[in-house]
Write a protein that holds these residues in place. Structure first.
Motif, PDB file in Angstrom:
ATOM      1  N   VAL A  13       0.864  -1.190  -0.077  1.00 53.98           N
ATOM      2  CA  VAL A  13       0.047   0.122  -0.042  1.00 53.98           C
ATOM      3  C   VAL A  13       0.970   1.410  -0.037  1.00 53.98           C
ATOM      4  CG1 VAL A  13      -1.578   1.356   1.512  1.00 53.98           C
ATOM      5  CG2 VAL A  13      -1.877  -1.186   1.331  1.00 53.98           C
ATOM      6  N   LEU A  14       0.352   2.262  -0.843  1.00 57.87           N
ATOM      7  CA  LEU A  14       1.199   3.540  -0.610  1.00 57.87           C
ATOM      8  C   LEU A  14       0.971   3.950   0.354  1.00 57.87           C
ATOM      9  CD1 LEU A  14       0.204   5.130  -4.227  1.00 57.87           C
ATOM     10  CD2 LEU A  14       2.583   4.380  -3.331  1.00 57.87           C
ATOM     11  N   ASP A  15       2.181   4.981   0.912  1.00 60.60           N
ATOM     12  CA  ASP A  15       2.055   5.726   2.380  1.00 60.60           C
ATOM     13  C   ASP A  15       2.257   7.131   2.087  1.00 60.60           C
ATOM     14  OD1 ASP A  15       2.342   6.523   4.769  1.00 60.60           O
ATOM     15  OD2 ASP A  15       4.033   5.339   5.431  1.00 60.60           O
ATOM     16  N   PRO A  16       1.459   7.628   1.733  1.00 64.13           N
ATOM     17  CA  PRO A  16       1.350   9.148   1.222  1.00 64.13           C
ATOM     18  C   PRO A  16       2.218  10.042   2.334  1.00 64.13           C
ATOM     19  CG  PRO A  16      -0.637   8.718   1.535  1.00 64.13           C
ATOM     20  CD  PRO A  16      -0.075   7.579   1.550  1.00 64.13           C
ATOM     21  N   GLN A  17       1.804   9.798   3.718  1.00 66.42           N
ATOM     22  CA  GLN A  17       2.459  10.612   4.744  1.00 66.42           C
ATOM     23  C   GLN A  17       3.967  10.433   4.865  1.00 66.42           C
ATOM     24  OE1 GLN A  17      -0.360   8.997   7.871  1.00 66.42           O
ATOM     25  NE2 GLN A  17      -0.765  11.147   8.378  1.00 66.42           N
ATOM     26  N   GLY A  18       4.271   8.886   4.881  1.00 65.59           N
ATOM     27  CA  GLY A  18       5.759   8.476   5.007  1.00 65.59           C
ATOM     28  C   GLY A  18       6.488   9.217   3.569  1.00 65.59           C
ATOM     29  N   GLN A  19       6.110   9.210   2.395  1.00 64.77           N
ATOM     30  CA  GLN A  19       6.484   9.754   1.466  1.00 64.77           C
ATOM     31  C   GLN A  19       6.822  11.356   1.658  1.00 64.77           C
ATOM     32  OE1 GLN A  19       3.945   8.517  -1.884  1.00 64.77           O
ATOM     33  NE2 GLN A  19       5.279   6.741  -2.226  1.00 64.77           N
ATOM     34  N   THR A  20       5.833  12.048   2.027  1.00 66.84           N
ATOM     35  CA  THR A  20       5.970  13.401   2.162  1.00 66.84           C
ATOM     36  C   THR A  20       6.999  13.788   3.262  1.00 66.84           C
ATOM     37  OG1 THR A  20       3.359  13.789   1.921  1.00 66.84           O
ATOM     38  CG2 THR A  20       4.648  15.277   3.110  1.00 66.84           C
ATOM     39  N   ILE A  21       7.080  12.855   4.141  1.00 65.59           N
ATOM     40  CA  ILE A  21       8.296  13.074   5.319  1.00 65.59           C
ATOM     41  C   ILE A  21       9.566  12.819   4.731  1.00 65.59           C
ATOM     42  CG2 ILE A  21       9.147  12.183   7.166  1.00 65.59           C
ATOM     43  CD1 ILE A  21       6.473  11.968   8.274  1.00 65.59           C
ATOM     44  N   GLN A  22       9.418  11.705   3.808  1.00 63.68           N
ATOM     45  CA  GLN A  22      10.771  11.331   2.982  1.00 63.68           C
ATOM     46  C   GLN A  22      11.338  12.490   2.165  1.00 63.68           C
ATOM     47  OE1 GLN A  22      11.483  10.109  -0.394  1.00 63.68           O
ATOM     48  NE2 GLN A  22      13.513  10.375   0.080  1.00 63.68           N
ATOM     49  N   HIS A  23      10.437  13.158   1.501  1.00 64.56           N
ATOM     50  CA  HIS A  23      10.571  14.081   0.525  1.00 64.56           C
ATOM     51  C   HIS A  23      11.196  15.333   1.258  1.00 64.56           C
ATOM     52  CE1 HIS A  23       7.806  12.375  -2.723  1.00 64.56           C
ATOM     53  NE2 HIS A  23       9.091  11.906  -2.916  1.00 64.56           N
ATOM     54  N   THR A  24      10.421  15.753   2.571  1.00 64.13           N
ATOM     55  CA  THR A  24      10.671  16.875   2.992  1.00 64.13           C
ATOM     56  C   THR A  24      12.234  16.721   3.837  1.00 64.13           C
ATOM     57  OG1 THR A  24       8.581  17.274   3.866  1.00 64.13           O
ATOM     58  CG2 THR A  24      10.101  18.224   5.276  1.00 64.13           C
ATOM     59  N   LEU A  25      12.523  15.494   4.254  1.00 61.79           N
ATOM     60  CA  LEU A  25      13.865  15.285   4.820  1.00 61.79           C
ATOM     61  C   LEU A  25      14.828  15.419   3.747  1.00 61.79           C
ATOM     62  CD1 LEU A  25      13.053  12.224   7.140  1.00 61.79           C
ATOM     63  CD2 LEU A  25      13.659  14.468   7.761  1.00 61.79           C
ATOM     64  N   ALA A  26      14.748  14.991   2.522  1.00 64.83           N
ATOM     65  CA  ALA A  26      15.488  15.202   1.375  1.00 64.83           C
ATOM     66  C   ALA A  26      15.873  16.640   1.272  1.00 64.83           C
ATOM     67  CB  ALA A  26      14.999  14.311   0.087  1.00 64.83           C
ATOM     68  N   GLY A  27      14.705  17.418   0.980  1.00 70.15           N
ATOM     69  CA  GLY A  27      14.704  18.920   0.853  1.00 70.15           C
ATOM     70  C   GLY A  27      15.808  19.380   1.878  1.00 70.15           C
ATOM     71  N   LEU A  28      15.679  18.949   3.129  1.00 71.92           N
ATOM     72  CA  LEU A  28      16.315  19.349   4.468  1.00 71.92           C
ATOM     73  C   LEU A  28      18.110  19.021   4.242  1.00 71.92           C
ATOM     74  CD1 LEU A  28      13.735  19.175   7.131  1.00 71.92           C
ATOM     75  CD2 LEU A  28      14.664  21.318   6.223  1.00 71.92           C
ATOM     76  N   GLY A  29      18.235  18.355   3.329  1.00 72.36           N
ATOM     77  CA  GLY A  29      19.759  17.574   3.196  1.00 72.36           C
ATOM     78  C   GLY A  29      19.619  16.380   3.721  1.00 72.36           C
ATOM     79  N   TYR A  30      18.774  15.661   4.198  1.00 66.44           N
ATOM     80  CA  TYR A  30      18.948  14.193   4.770  1.00 66.44           C
ATOM     81  C   TYR A  30      18.807  13.354   3.610  1.00 66.44           C
ATOM     82  CZ  TYR A  30      18.478  16.499   9.425  1.00 66.44           C
ATOM     83  OH  TYR A  30      18.665  17.307  10.352  1.00 66.44           O
ATOM     84  N   ALA A  31      19.588  13.263   2.618  1.00 63.03           N
ATOM     85  CA  ALA A  31      19.454  12.487   1.362  1.00 63.03           C
ATOM     86  C   ALA A  31      19.689  10.958   1.750  1.00 63.03           C
ATOM     87  CB  ALA A  31      20.518  12.754   0.086  1.00 63.03           C
ATOM     88  N   GLU A  32      20.355  10.532   3.014  1.00 67.18           N
ATOM     89  CA  GLU A  32      20.517   9.148   3.440  1.00 67.18           C
ATOM     90  C   GLU A  32      19.274   8.640   3.911  1.00 67.18           C
ATOM     91  OE1 GLU A  32      22.122  12.110   4.328  1.00 67.18           O
ATOM     92  OE2 GLU A  32      24.283  11.726   3.874  1.00 67.18           O
ATOM     93  N   VAL A  33      18.237   9.312   4.186  1.00 69.83           N
ATOM     94  CA  VAL A  33      16.998   8.634   4.499  1.00 69.83           C
ATOM     95  C   VAL A  33      16.216   8.319   3.371  1.00 69.83           C
ATOM     96  CG1 VAL A  33      14.539   8.990   5.540  1.00 69.83           C
ATOM     97  CG2 VAL A  33      16.966   9.973   6.689  1.00 69.83           C
ATOM     98  N   LYS A  34      16.498   7.078   2.886  1.00 71.64           N
ATOM     99  CA  LYS A  34      15.877   6.670   1.706  1.00 71.64           C
ATOM    100  C   LYS A  34      14.196   6.209   1.499  1.00 71.64           C
ATOM    101  CE  LYS A  34      20.417   6.187   0.461  1.00 71.64           C
ATOM    102  NZ  LYS A  34      20.888   7.509  -0.365  1.00 71.64           N
ATOM    103  N   ASP A  35      13.951   6.056   2.506  1.00 63.53           N
ATOM    104  CA  ASP A  35      12.448   5.633   2.645  1.00 63.53           C
ATOM    105  C   ASP A  35      11.900   5.799   4.038  1.00 63.53           C
ATOM    106  OD1 ASP A  35      10.033   4.546   1.537  1.00 63.53           O
ATOM    107  OD2 ASP A  35      10.217   2.888   2.762  1.00 63.53           O
ATOM    108  N   VAL A  36      10.530   6.208   4.137  1.00 62.28           N
ATOM    109  CA  VAL A  36       9.899   6.383   5.452  1.00 62.28           C
ATOM    110  C   VAL A  36       8.700   5.609   5.215  1.00 62.28           C
ATOM    111  CG1 VAL A  36       8.994   8.302   7.014  1.00 62.28           C
ATOM    112  CG2 VAL A  36      11.059   8.734   5.817  1.00 62.28           C
TER     113      VAL A  36
END
Lengths: 80, 80
Positions: A13-36
């Motif tokens: 199942v898609l997890d839109p909340q988790g994806q939003t957090i992962q994208h936010t983290l990538a934007g903040l420089g946390y590219a090492e967080v690959k999936d949430v």
């Protein structure tokens, strides 16, 4: 006696909340967080059940009340 | 490497979602469930950090992104 219950979106199942957090983290420089994946966590205070009763009742509570079985899965632990 | 993060309402904060579930369970006959607290649980896939780096970065991610420090508290564990 306490119980901990984890309810997570199924892997399929898609997890839109988790994806939003992962994208936010990538934007903040946390590219090492690959999936949430985001789920729910419940702490239940129990009184009046034996451990065996609690095991059976928690199975029913988790399945019938805390989880949407179409899109979520659960696990629980009884503490003490 | 994975991380598990738990975010819970502080003990001093009302938890209306948890209370609603407790009342629902009481109505369904589960009077033995005395209290319910609902929080969030996150599973993060990590790549490219040492365990020590992950420890520091998770501290910041948990505090700055996953938690509202006014009403919530967190803890995390690094797996592997």
């Amino acid at each position: 006696m306490k119980a901990h219950v984890w309810v997570m979106p199924k892997r399929t199942v898609l997890d839109p909340q988790g994806q939003t957090i992962q994208h936010t983290l990538a934007g903040l420089g946390y590219a090492e967080v690959k999936d949430v994946r985001q789920g729910k966590f419940f702490v239940l205070d129990l009184g009046g059940w034996t451990r065996e009763e609690a095991q059976g009742q928690l199975e029913r509570i988790s399945k019938d009340v805390l989880t949407n079985p179409v899109i979520e899965e659960y696990r629980f632990e009884i503490i003490d």
